[in-house]
Design an enzyme around this catalytic site. Sequence first.
Site, short mmCIF file in Angstrom:
data_model
loop_
_atom_site.label_atom_id
_atom_site.label_comp_id
_atom_site.label_asym_id
_atom_site.label_seq_id
_atom_site.Cartn_x
_atom_site.Cartn_y
_atom_site.Cartn_z
N PHE A 198 38.77 55.38 47.34
CA PHE A 198 38.75 55.73 45.92
C PHE A 198 37.30 55.66 45.42
O PHE A 198 36.58 54.69 45.72
CB PHE A 198 39.66 54.82 45.10
CG PHE A 198 39.78 55.30 43.68
CD1 PHE A 198 40.56 56.41 43.38
CD2 PHE A 198 39.05 54.71 42.67
CE1 PHE A 198 40.64 56.90 42.07
CE2 PHE A 198 39.11 55.21 41.36
CZ PHE A 198 39.90 56.30 41.06
N ASP A 247 41.69 46.55 48.01
CA ASP A 247 42.03 47.12 46.70
C ASP A 247 43.50 47.51 46.74
O ASP A 247 43.90 48.39 47.52
CB ASP A 247 41.13 48.33 46.43
CG ASP A 247 41.39 48.96 45.07
OD1 ASP A 247 42.44 48.69 44.47
OD2 ASP A 247 40.52 49.74 44.61
N TYR A 252 47.83 49.37 35.47
CA TYR A 252 48.45 50.45 34.68
C TYR A 252 49.21 51.46 35.53
O TYR A 252 49.66 52.47 35.00
CB TYR A 252 47.43 51.16 33.79
CG TYR A 252 46.18 51.68 34.44
CD1 TYR A 252 46.18 52.87 35.17
CD2 TYR A 252 44.96 51.02 34.29
CE1 TYR A 252 45.03 53.36 35.73
CE2 TYR A 252 43.80 51.50 34.85
CZ TYR A 252 43.83 52.68 35.57
OH TYR A 252 42.68 53.18 36.13
N LYS A 253 49.36 51.17 36.81
CA LYS A 253 50.12 52.08 37.67
C LYS A 253 51.55 51.53 37.82
O LYS A 253 52.31 51.54 36.87
CB LYS A 253 49.38 52.24 38.99
CG LYS A 253 47.99 52.86 38.82
CD LYS A 253 47.25 53.00 40.14
CE LYS A 253 45.83 53.50 39.94
NZ LYS A 253 45.77 54.91 39.51
N ARG A 265 50.14 65.73 43.91
CA ARG A 265 50.50 64.33 44.13
C ARG A 265 51.69 63.98 43.24
O ARG A 265 51.70 64.29 42.04
CB ARG A 265 49.28 63.48 43.77
CG ARG A 265 49.28 62.09 44.34
CD ARG A 265 47.94 61.42 44.07
NE ARG A 265 47.74 61.17 42.64
CZ ARG A 265 47.04 60.15 42.13
NH1 ARG A 265 46.45 59.27 42.95
NH2 ARG A 265 46.89 59.99 40.84
#
Lengths: 410, 410
Positions: A125, A195, A220-221, A369
């Site tokens: 990422f 991560d 927040y996922k 995705r």
Amino acid sequence: MSSLDDARALDAADPLAGMRERFLLPEGIIYLDGNSLGALPKATIAAQKDVVERQWGTDLIRSWNDNGWIGAPQRIGAKIATLIGAEPHEVIVTDSVSVNLFKLIIAATRLNADRSQILTEPGNFPTDLYTADGAAGLLANHIVHTEQAGDLVDALGPDTALMLLTHVHYKSGARHDMQLLTEEAHEAGALALWDLSHSVGAIPIDLGGCEVDLAVGCGYKYLNGGPGAPAFLYVREDLQDQLRSPLSGWMGHEAPFEFRDDYVPAPGISRFLCGTPPILNMLALESGVDLFADIDMDAVVAKSAALFDLFETRIEERCGDHGLELITPRDAAHRGSHISYRHPNGWPIMQALIERRVIGDFRAPDILRFGLTPLYTSFADIWQAVEILGEILDSGIWRDTRFAEKTAVT
Amino acid sequence: MSSLDDARALDAADPLAGMRERFLLPEGIIYLDGNSLGALPKATIAAQKDVVERQWGTDLIRSWNDNGWIGAPQRIGAKIATLIGAEPHEVIVTDSVSVNLFKLIIAATRLNADRSQILTEPGNFPTDLYTADGAAGLLANHIVHTEQAGDLVDALGPDTALMLLTHVHYKSGARHDMQLLTEEAHEAGALALWDLSHSVGAIPIDLGGCEVDLAVGCGYKYLNGGPGAPAFLYVREDLQDQLRSPLSGWMGHEAPFEFRDDYVPAPGISRFLCGTPPILNMLALESGVDLFADIDMDAVVAKSAALFDLFETRIEERCGDHGLELITPRDAAHRGSHISYRHPNGWPIMQALIERRVIGDFRAPDILRFGLTPLYTSFADIWQAVEILGEILDSGIWRDTRFAEKTAVT
């Protein structure tokens, strides 16, 4: 070929089916982007009203003590610890993933000071790569070294100070073997920093069992903490007092309200706090995390796998001749909780899907995705989403120029 | 001796009196701690409900584009710019004061790389001192040098890379001469970084007129942005592209949604972004800042001075023989918008005041601190607060053991 009724039968048998009602999901939308921004738990609505109107509005400054604001980073961290195989005092909620990566990269490379290399993979990422570069630029003689996933074990060596990897890849959904890679890193004398942004709340994580040194993750996922929820940070207990955050803000001091001139880090995980935490977002995260208290994580993991299998099977059946290339590993043990396809026209196809109210997302240069969030995604959602994707591909409507326009955020 | 009626007459003539109704102020409380946590604007209640229920709950991920989340740091920064004499593109809202101090201290000392000293004053707000120490610890050969306020000009020299000062002192309320000290810093070849946390929204600030290089400031005090509101960061236009944030998170990239492996900082102020911003707190700050759009800052400044004068006069009249020692400068040009007294029994006296529903705060070791917030503090508030303080001091009730107990947050 399966039918929508088959999907509905799976929903009827789903032990997590009752969780869906605990989210506000807008009418007519099939939301497959909970891996980017989790949906709103209904409990969060009342909790945020209380935070704003009673805690801030009426109790004002007294809320730091009386409503427990001051202990929120530790309290919510302890709740997240149960989802990642950590001890309660090994996790704290603070800042963003990027800021926490910086703290831990600097702290770890200083601890392992006779080694010069931060090992990671290309295509990690971006913020992980960017932050590692930024941190290395501050340290004398440190470099970021990237190796493809399959070459990481061989790349570990006497120069590796830190191995920095994302557990589940944000694009492909591929999952690293945390146990193996952490062992190999330790074997080579390196520290391991994971991560967990794309895995926490959706797949099994056992930081303690894998003897992981350091970790960060996103609120927040899959944790449904709301837009820009603060991140969490994990440091294994025995390392906490050996590490020092370069971001020595007042909230990480052993006695912040003594207002002393000299910085002395707090004992334990609290030393990784920095400034005043964003309380509205912090407590929204707590509402999201609290939903997991009533859930069997094995059921979450099983449903994630079943949603994936249905999605993949239906794509094969319904859209098999339209050039969608699955890039997510099929083996449930080697993936996270989203499914990704490559397609040369990924951008306009995703925009056409969104217009039809199926919300997934696009990742440059060509990835479609779809997030599979076991708490609120239904099997019927999956069946219908693939049906609509099939209609879009059959009709070629995605070629319309209105779908070509780029947005600021993808 | 003045009377409560005199104070009410001042309220009747106050051009800002109408602003008070725009805040939710709890019945029966006299709130004199808006310099620590500003009160709740009524408009924030509806705005937060909209952010949670419609923007997050219904629009979900699309809000980054459709509800302008992605541009919030720049948009709110531009609004704050009007309060501090900056250009709209010179200010951005991001992270905390502590994190922003770190970014700017590192960036500035790297720019001024042939100089080794960060100059500040002892007793500066702890996070400023702690962060400077943390940053200096990462840089080769840098030290933090402290000098008393009166000796700062003499201490500036060929070794000073950066002068780091807080505009208004959090304890004493004393205000530095920003114009003079910035000129002297520049004369010596140093950069000037000002922390505006205790001044923004209450006193005049002209960063442009003073040719200030760098600044940070707090969102949850006089800007009424809510608990843990994100902070702001200012970089003078001509310096922006010369400085590089050490916290190179993805939101500061020139093209974050291209997800490239290499970090290239965004042009201009956006390069000082780092991770994903806390949107709930961010938009609560916007509601607070928006209140200033309808306000004449000259009226704010004049009322701040008048509130101070009434407080000081009334303390003299009502509590003159109780050993309260004013430590805030009397001259309006040399102070901020709070008033502070030293008293050896400051802690229990403040606790007794809070029990009587007059909320100020205590700062170790012996300071009673009262915030004067022109948007919602009335002259009658001041009169009554001092009357209650007088009763507490006359009666000696503060000697009761229940007021001795310490709280986590003071």
